[in-house]
Design a protein around this motif. Structure first.
Motif, PDB file in Angstrom:
ATOM      1  N   LEU A  21       0.819  -1.210   0.000  1.00  0.00           N
ATOM      2  CA  LEU A  21       0.000   0.000   0.000  1.00  0.00           C
ATOM      3  C   LEU A  21       0.855   1.264   0.000  1.00  0.00           C
ATOM      4  CD1 LEU A  21      -2.818  -1.015   2.509  1.00  0.00           C
ATOM      5  CD2 LEU A  21      -3.025  -0.722   0.046  1.00  0.00           C
ATOM      6  N   LEU A  22       1.925   1.262   0.790  1.00  0.00           N
ATOM      7  CA  LEU A  22       2.814   2.417   0.845  1.00  0.00           C
ATOM      8  C   LEU A  22       3.517   2.629  -0.496  1.00  0.00           C
ATOM      9  CD1 LEU A  22       4.425   2.020   4.384  1.00  0.00           C
ATOM     10  CD2 LEU A  22       2.751   3.726   3.668  1.00  0.00           C
ATOM     11  N   LYS A  23       3.902   1.536  -1.126  1.00  0.00           N
ATOM     12  CA  LYS A  23       4.621   1.618  -2.401  1.00  0.00           C
ATOM     13  C   LYS A  23       3.740   2.150  -3.517  1.00  0.00           C
ATOM     14  CE  LYS A  23       7.376  -1.227  -5.570  1.00  0.00           C
ATOM     15  NZ  LYS A  23       7.891  -2.599  -5.843  1.00  0.00           N
ATOM     16  N   GLN A  24       2.468   1.772  -3.506  1.00  0.00           N
ATOM     17  CA  GLN A  24       1.562   2.150  -4.586  1.00  0.00           C
ATOM     18  C   GLN A  24       0.754   3.406  -4.283  1.00  0.00           C
ATOM     19  OE1 GLN A  24      -0.851  -1.226  -5.627  1.00  0.00           O
ATOM     20  NE2 GLN A  24       0.877  -2.376  -6.473  1.00  0.00           N
ATOM     21  N   HIS A  25       0.980   4.001  -3.119  1.00  0.00           N
ATOM     22  CA  HIS A  25       0.224   5.204  -2.745  1.00  0.00           C
ATOM     23  C   HIS A  25       0.555   6.378  -3.652  1.00  0.00           C
ATOM     24  CE1 HIS A  25      -1.630   8.362  -0.415  1.00  0.00           C
ATOM     25  NE2 HIS A  25      -0.487   8.994  -0.347  1.00  0.00           N
ATOM     26  N   GLN A  26      -0.460   7.011  -4.214  1.00  0.00           N
ATOM     27  CA  GLN A  26      -0.298   8.203  -5.041  1.00  0.00           C
ATOM     28  C   GLN A  26      -1.334   9.233  -4.605  1.00  0.00           C
ATOM     29  OE1 GLN A  26      -0.590   6.960  -9.160  1.00  0.00           O
ATOM     30  NE2 GLN A  26       1.574   6.480  -9.271  1.00  0.00           N
ATOM     31  N   GLU A  27      -0.847  10.368  -4.155  1.00  0.00           N
ATOM     32  CA  GLU A  27      -1.759  11.403  -3.673  1.00  0.00           C
ATOM     33  C   GLU A  27      -2.366  12.166  -4.845  1.00  0.00           C
ATOM     34  OE1 GLU A  27      -1.896  14.617  -0.019  1.00  0.00           O
ATOM     35  OE2 GLU A  27       0.025  13.913  -0.772  1.00  0.00           O
ATOM     36  N   LEU A  28      -3.627  12.532  -4.705  1.00  0.00           N
ATOM     37  CA  LEU A  28      -4.327  13.290  -5.742  1.00  0.00           C
ATOM     38  C   LEU A  28      -3.643  14.639  -5.951  1.00  0.00           C
ATOM     39  CD1 LEU A  28      -6.793  13.559  -7.639  1.00  0.00           C
ATOM     40  CD2 LEU A  28      -8.028  14.578  -5.725  1.00  0.00           C
ATOM     41  N   ASP A  29      -3.286  14.933  -7.203  1.00  0.00           N
ATOM     42  CA  ASP A  29      -2.562  16.165  -7.539  1.00  0.00           C
ATOM     43  C   ASP A  29      -3.367  16.931  -8.583  1.00  0.00           C
ATOM     44  OD1 ASP A  29      -0.728  18.151  -7.828  1.00  0.00           O
ATOM     45  OD2 ASP A  29       0.908  16.906  -8.555  1.00  0.00           O
ATOM     46  N   ASN A  30      -4.401  17.640  -8.124  1.00  0.00           N
ATOM     47  CA  ASN A  30      -5.292  18.344  -9.041  1.00  0.00           C
ATOM     48  C   ASN A  30      -4.776  19.732  -9.387  1.00  0.00           C
ATOM     49  OD1 ASN A  30      -5.835  19.135  -6.295  1.00  0.00           O
ATOM     50  ND2 ASN A  30      -7.632  20.220  -7.054  1.00  0.00           N
ATOM     51  N   ASP A  31      -5.266  20.278 -10.482  1.00  0.00           N
ATOM     52  CA  ASP A  31      -4.929  21.644 -10.913  1.00  0.00           C
ATOM     53  C   ASP A  31      -5.823  22.608 -10.143  1.00  0.00           C
ATOM     54  OD1 ASP A  31      -4.639  24.100 -12.202  1.00  0.00           O
ATOM     55  OD2 ASP A  31      -4.337  23.195 -14.165  1.00  0.00           O
ATOM     56  N   ILE A  32      -5.272  23.245  -9.119  1.00  0.00           N
ATOM     57  CA  ILE A  32      -6.073  24.089  -8.231  1.00  0.00           C
ATOM     58  C   ILE A  32      -6.607  25.339  -8.938  1.00  0.00           C
ATOM     59  CG2 ILE A  32      -4.092  25.395  -7.338  1.00  0.00           C
ATOM     60  CD1 ILE A  32      -6.997  24.181  -5.175  1.00  0.00           C
ATOM     61  N   LEU A  33      -5.842  25.888  -9.880  1.00  0.00           N
ATOM     62  CA  LEU A  33      -6.299  27.080 -10.609  1.00  0.00           C
ATOM     63  C   LEU A  33      -7.472  26.735 -11.516  1.00  0.00           C
ATOM     64  CD1 LEU A  33      -2.938  28.837 -11.583  1.00  0.00           C
ATOM     65  CD2 LEU A  33      -4.323  29.096  -9.532  1.00  0.00           C
ATOM     66  N   LYS A  34      -7.385  25.587 -12.168  1.00  0.00           N
ATOM     67  CA  LYS A  34      -8.478  25.147 -13.033  1.00  0.00           C
ATOM     68  C   LYS A  34      -9.713  24.827 -12.204  1.00  0.00           C
ATOM     69  CE  LYS A  34      -9.530  21.769 -16.669  1.00  0.00           C
ATOM     70  NZ  LYS A  34      -9.003  20.613 -17.452  1.00  0.00           N
ATOM     71  N   GLN A  35      -9.526  24.256 -11.050  1.00  0.00           N
ATOM     72  CA  GLN A  35     -10.640  23.881 -10.179  1.00  0.00           C
ATOM     73  C   GLN A  35     -11.481  25.089  -9.791  1.00  0.00           C
ATOM     74  OE1 GLN A  35      -9.425  21.836  -6.586  1.00  0.00           O
ATOM     75  NE2 GLN A  35     -11.419  22.062  -5.620  1.00  0.00           N
ATOM     76  N   PHE A  36     -10.823  26.236  -9.505  1.00  0.00           N
ATOM     77  CA  PHE A  36     -11.543  27.437  -9.084  1.00  0.00           C
ATOM     78  C   PHE A  36     -11.625  28.495 -10.186  1.00  0.00           C
ATOM     79  CE2 PHE A  36     -10.213  25.541  -5.053  1.00  0.00           C
ATOM     80  CZ  PHE A  36     -11.398  25.592  -4.349  1.00  0.00           C
ATOM     81  N   GLN A  37     -11.264  28.100 -11.411  1.00  0.00           N
ATOM     82  CA  GLN A  37     -11.357  28.990 -12.578  1.00  0.00           C
ATOM     83  C   GLN A  37     -10.627  30.318 -12.334  1.00  0.00           C
ATOM     84  OE1 GLN A  37     -15.614  29.228 -13.281  1.00  0.00           O
ATOM     85  NE2 GLN A  37     -15.611  27.313 -14.423  1.00  0.00           N
ATOM     86  N   ILE A  38      -9.383  30.191 -11.928  1.00  0.00           N
ATOM     87  CA  ILE A  38      -8.542  31.353 -11.661  1.00  0.00           C
ATOM     88  C   ILE A  38      -7.442  31.428 -12.703  1.00  0.00           C
ATOM     89  CG2 ILE A  38      -6.911  32.373 -10.004  1.00  0.00           C
ATOM     90  CD1 ILE A  38      -8.572  31.040  -7.793  1.00  0.00           C
ATOM     91  N   ASP A  39      -7.290  32.570 -13.311  1.00  0.00           N
ATOM     92  CA  ASP A  39      -6.259  32.756 -14.326  1.00  0.00           C
ATOM     93  C   ASP A  39      -4.894  32.908 -13.665  1.00  0.00           C
ATOM     94  OD1 ASP A  39      -5.962  33.414 -17.388  1.00  0.00           O
ATOM     95  OD2 ASP A  39      -4.630  34.793 -16.310  1.00  0.00           O
ATOM     96  N   ARG A  40      -3.884  32.401 -14.318  1.00  0.00           N
ATOM     97  CA  ARG A  40      -2.522  32.450 -13.783  1.00  0.00           C
ATOM     98  C   ARG A  40      -2.080  33.887 -13.479  1.00  0.00           C
ATOM     99  NH1 ARG A  40       2.018  28.597 -15.213  1.00  0.00           N
ATOM    100  NH2 ARG A  40       3.940  29.604 -14.514  1.00  0.00           N
TER     101      ARG A  40
END
Length: 241
Positions: free
Chosen positions: A130-149
């Motif tokens: 489980l530790l070896k295969q663990h991958q944390e969710l890495d979402n695009d936070i700017l896209k999520q809240f519709q914020i321009d760079r």
């Protein structure tokens, strides 16, 4: 036994970075408050679990194995009051407990299930997998809240007055407002960059974000703050996380 200590989720770190670098308050404030409250609740539950004998219990989350499952709702806030809308919902009241009662509840469950489903060696192997295969969710936070760079505030934030942007002067970062000086103030700014934009950046990207003019000193900073790099010369990018 706690196989993997609970850490602040990447999504929560990204929300904090976003709040630091938005010029105006957004709905992200409410989202951050809710997620932070949830994380603190999880820490409170971990504290209650610490009272169980560590050599007798293994805590593994998100398992997909054919084991008996006990449903339970845990209230991290001991003062929470649960009201039942009907007699049907009241029948589930014994499955809703404050976090302080977790140890006793688990010990009672242990007396129900006598048969061992896994040996200690099998549990160790499962934990390692489980530790070896663990991958944390890495979402695009700017896209999520519709914020321009372009809306994100760049520069190094002063850790005393929280204003932007500190200036590099005589081998130190200095705040032009409160005059606070610090050597490694850029570290937090680079962390914010990795959370909001990308875990990699070039020398040019770093100079623009940190408000630096010297490619050589920027290279020195990136070599100290990055884990590794990819590419060569002008195409080189540094890995921040």
């Amino acid at each position: 036994m706690i196989i993997k200590k609970r850490e602040m989720p990447l999504s929560l770190k990204k929300l904090e970075a976003l709040e630091r670098r938005l010029p105006k308050k957004r709905p992200t404030v409410e989202v951050l408050a809710r997620q932070m409250a949830g994380f603190k609740g999880e820490l409170a539950i971990d504290f209650s679990l610490s009272f169980l004998p560590s050599e007798h219990y293994w805590f593994i989350h998100h398992k997909r194995k054919p084991l008996p499952i006990e449903a339970l709702v845990v209230m991290a806030n001991e003062r929470t009051i649960v009201r039942h809308a009907s007699a049907a919902s009241a029948s589930f009241s014994e499955k809703i407990i404050p976090c302080g009662r977790i140890p006793k509840y688990i010990i009672n469950i242990e007396q129900t299930y006598i048969k061992a489903h896994y040996s200690e060696r099998e549990l160790e192997s499962l934990s390692e997998l489980l530790l070896k295969q663990h991958q944390e969710l890495d979402n695009d936070i700017l896209k999520q809240f519709q914020i321009d760079r372009s809306e994100i505030i760049s520069g190094v934030q002063c850790q005393v007055c929280s204003r932007y942007a500190m200036e590099w002067d005589r081998r130190r970062w200095q705040c032009p407002y409160c005059r606070f000086r610090m050597l490694n103030a850029h570290a937090k700014a680079l962390e914010d960059y990795s959370l909001l934009f990308s875990p990699t950046l070039s020398n040019r990207d770093a100079r623009k974000f940190l408000h630096l003019t010297s490619p050589n000193y920027t290279k020195h900073i990136l070599q100290r703050c990055s884990k590794s790099f990819i590419g060569k010369t002008r195409e080189k990018k540094y890995l921040l996380r």
